[in-house]
Design an enzyme around this catalytic site. Structure first.
Site, PDB file in Angstrom:
ATOM      1  N   ASP A   1       0.845  -1.195   0.000  1.00  0.00           N
ATOM      2  CA  ASP A   1       0.000   0.000   0.000  1.00  0.00           C
ATOM      3  C   ASP A   1       0.880   1.245   0.000  1.00  0.00           C
ATOM      4  O   ASP A   1       1.793   1.370   0.821  1.00  0.00           O
ATOM      5  CB  ASP A   1      -0.905   0.001   1.241  1.00  0.00           C
ATOM      6  CG  ASP A   1      -1.660   1.300   1.397  1.00  0.00           C
ATOM      7  OD1 ASP A   1      -2.692   1.458   0.742  1.00  0.00           O
ATOM      8  OD2 ASP A   1      -1.213   2.163   2.193  1.00  0.00           O
TER       9      ASP A   1
ATOM     10  N   ASP B   1      -3.562   2.368  -5.570  1.00  0.00           N
ATOM     11  CA  ASP B   1      -2.429   2.471  -4.651  1.00  0.00           C
ATOM     12  C   ASP B   1      -2.224   1.219  -3.790  1.00  0.00           C
ATOM     13  O   ASP B   1      -1.453   1.252  -2.830  1.00  0.00           O
ATOM     14  CB  ASP B   1      -2.599   3.697  -3.739  1.00  0.00           C
ATOM     15  CG  ASP B   1      -3.854   3.625  -2.892  1.00  0.00           C
ATOM     16  OD1 ASP B   1      -4.714   2.768  -3.156  1.00  0.00           O
ATOM     17  OD2 ASP B   1      -3.980   4.437  -1.946  1.00  0.00           O
ATOM     18  N   GLU B   2      -2.882   0.108  -4.132  1.00  0.00           N
ATOM     19  CA  GLU B   2      -2.719  -1.133  -3.384  1.00  0.00           C
ATOM     20  C   GLU B   2      -2.580  -2.309  -4.350  1.00  0.00           C
ATOM     21  O   GLU B   2      -3.331  -2.396  -5.326  1.00  0.00           O
ATOM     22  CB  GLU B   2      -3.920  -1.396  -2.471  1.00  0.00           C
ATOM     23  CG  GLU B   2      -4.095  -0.412  -1.344  1.00  0.00           C
ATOM     24  CD  GLU B   2      -5.347  -0.730  -0.541  1.00  0.00           C
ATOM     25  OE1 GLU B   2      -5.228  -1.154   0.625  1.00  0.00           O
ATOM     26  OE2 GLU B   2      -6.448  -0.561  -1.093  1.00  0.00           O
TER      27      GLU B   2
END
Length: 410
Positions: free
Chosen positions: A10, A106-107
Site C-alpha cells: 500500500d 495504490d494497493e
C-alpha cells in the site's frame, strides 16, 4: 498443502506522495489533494502525513480540512500522472513475482510463495520492495504479510500503517492476540451499517464474531453471515490472480453536478452524456449489456431523496441511444421532482459483443457502423471532438469532463 505467502503493498497517501515526489519544495509542507471546490467537488482525495497530524481526513469536505490545517497547500489531482506511477510500481513488483494483482490504484497483492528461495523470507522481500519503490518513485510503501489476501490486507491496514517499519505479518499464530480484540467494524468487508447490525446482536469485536454461533449468523444473513465469520477467523482461499479485472460485471458512470439541476430538460442532457460514455466504454471492452440502471441523489442532505432503479432491455446493447431511452424512461417513472445533485448510469449483465441474437426489428448493423465512426473520431481527435448539440448548452458537462480522467483533472 504449502502455506502461501501473500503481500499487500500500500502506498502511503498516494496522490499527495506523487505530488511531493515531483516537487521537492513541498517535502516538509502539509499537502492536500482535492477536487475542484468551485464545481462542488471539493473533497479531500489525499492528505500527506503532515496534514493528517492536524486531523485532516480523506473524504472530508475541503473547507473542513482547511479549518484544521489553514497552512495546507491545496493541489488539484493529476490523475494521468498517478496512473503512470501506479503502472510503474506494478512493473517493479513484477520483478519479484509474476502473480501481481492490483487491488486499487495504490494497493497491490503479490503471491511470493514461489519467490522466497530466490529473494529471501517474506519480510526480507517486503523490505526490498519498500526500498525499490522509495528509490524509484520517492513514495513510502507499507506492506502487510499473511497466508492469504484477507489477512495480508488487514495486516497492512491495522498494523503495518502504525508500525515504525511499515511491515507487519498477521497469521494464524497471532490472529487471536492481535486481530480479535479490534472492533468488529475493523473487519474487512464490514461497513458502518453492518457494524451497527452486529453490535445490536451483541457482537462488538472481531473475536466475538469469530466465535458467534454460525447458525444465528446464517439465519440472519445466509451465506454472507458465514463469509463474515470465515473472514474473522482469517480464512480466505481466493488466489492472487493477474486477470481479476478482465471480466467486469457492470460498466457505470456517475457525475456530481456543478449545481443543482431542477428541470427535466437539463437533467436529460446529463442522462444522454452519461449514456454515451457508458456505451463507449462498453464498446471499447467489447461488451453488450442486458440491464440499464439509473441512480439519482437529491440535493438536500437534510431530506434524503433520490432513487436507484433498473430496467431489463428487450435485447442487449452497447449503443448510447438505447441506454439513454431506457434511462429517460426510468427517470420519468421515479423522479420526485426535487432538485438533483448527482446522476449515475450503469450497464450490467454483460456479455461479449462478439456473439449476439439478431433482432429483425432493430437496425443493428446501422447502429454498429455509426458507433464505429463516432469511436474512431473520438480516438483520433479526443472525447470532445464530436458531441450532441445539447452538450453545448449550459447544462452540458461533456466539454469540461473531457479534460478529466475518472472525474478528476489529468
Amino acid at each position: 498443502m504449502t502455506e502461501r505467502n501473500i503481500l499487500l503493498v500500500d502506498m502511503e497517501s498516494f496522490y499527495a506522495s506523487v505530488e511531493k515526489s515531483t516537487a521537492p519544495h513541498l517535502r516538509n509542507q502539509p499537502v492536500i489533494v482535492s477536487g475542484d471546490p468551485e464545481r462542488r467537488s471539493g473533497i479531500v482525495l489525499a492528505a500527506c502525513p503532515i496534514a493528517k497530524q492536524f486531523g485532516v481526513k480523506n473524504a472530508e469536505q475541503l473547507w473542513e480540512a482547511q479549518i484544521k490545517c489553514p497552512n495546507a497547500i491545496i493541489l488539484r489531482p493529476h490523475m494521468q500522472q498517478y496512473i503512470n506511477v501506479s503502472v510503474m510500481i506494478t512493473e517493479l513488483l513484477e520483478q519479484y513475482t509474476d502473480l501481481v494483482e492490483p487491488f486499487s490504484i495504490d494497493e497491490q497483492f503479490l503471491d511470493i510463495t514461489g519467490s522466497t528461495k530466490l529473494f529471501g523470507a517474506p519480510e526480507v522481500i517486503a523490505k526490498k520492495i519498500q526500498s525499490s519503490i522509495r528509490s524509484k518513485t520517492g513514495i513510502y510503501a507499507r506492506v502487510g504479510i499473511g497466508p492469504n489476501k484477507v489477512l495480508a490486507k488487514m495486516a497492512c491496514d491495522h498494523f503495518a500503517k502504525k508500525n515504525t517499519s511499515g511491515i507487519y505479518e498477521l497469521n494464524f499464530s497471532n490472529l487471536k492476540q492481535d486481530l480479535w480484540p479490534l472492533p468488529v467494524g475493523k473487519l474487512f468487508g464490514v461497513g458502518k451499517r453492518m457494524e451497527k447490525h452486529l453490535n445490536r446482536m451483541g457482537i462488538s469485536t472481531i473475536g466475538g464474531l469469530a466465535v458467534h454461533p454460525i447458525t444465528l449468523l446464517k439465519k440472519r444473513w445466509g451465506i454472507n453471515g458465514e463469509l463474515l465469520q470465515r473472514t474473522a477467523n482469517g480464512i480466505d482461499p481466493s488466489p492472487v490472480t493477474v486477470n481479476t479485472h478482465d471480466q467486469q460485471k457492470a460498466i457505470g458512470h456517475n457525475m456530481t453536478l456543478p449545481y443543482d439541476y431542477s428541470t427535466f430538460e437539463d437533467i436529460k442532457v446529463i442522462l444522454l452524456e452519461l449514456s454515451e460514455e457508458v456505451a463507449r466504454r462498453a464498446r471499447f471492452k467489447h461488451y453488450i449489456g442486458h440491464t440499464v440502471s439509473v441512480s439519482i441523489r437529491g440535493a438536500d442532505f437534510n431530506f434524503i431523496s433520490g432513487f436507484h432503479r433498473q430496467q431489463k432491455l428487450d435485447s442487449p446493447t452497447h449503443f448510447g441511444m438505447d441506454i439513454f431511452n431506457a434511462a429517460v424512461e426510468l427517470f420519468q417513472q421515479h423522479w420526485d421532482g426535487q432538485p438533483v445533485r448527482s446522476i449515475g448510469i450503469t450497464l450490467s449483465q454483460l456479455q461479449s459483443d462478439r456473439y449476439y441474437q439478431l433482432n429483425l426489428f432493430e437496425l443493428h448493423q446501422k447502429k454498429e457502423n455509426l458507433s464505429k465512426v463516432f469511436d474512431e473520431i473520438h480516438t483520433k481527435y479526443g472525447p470532445a471532438s464530436l458531441l450532441h448539440a445539447s452538450s453545448l448548452t449550459k447544462a452540458g458537462q461533456a466539454n469540461h469532463r473531457a479534460e478529466k480522467i475518472g472525474g478528476h483533472y489529468k
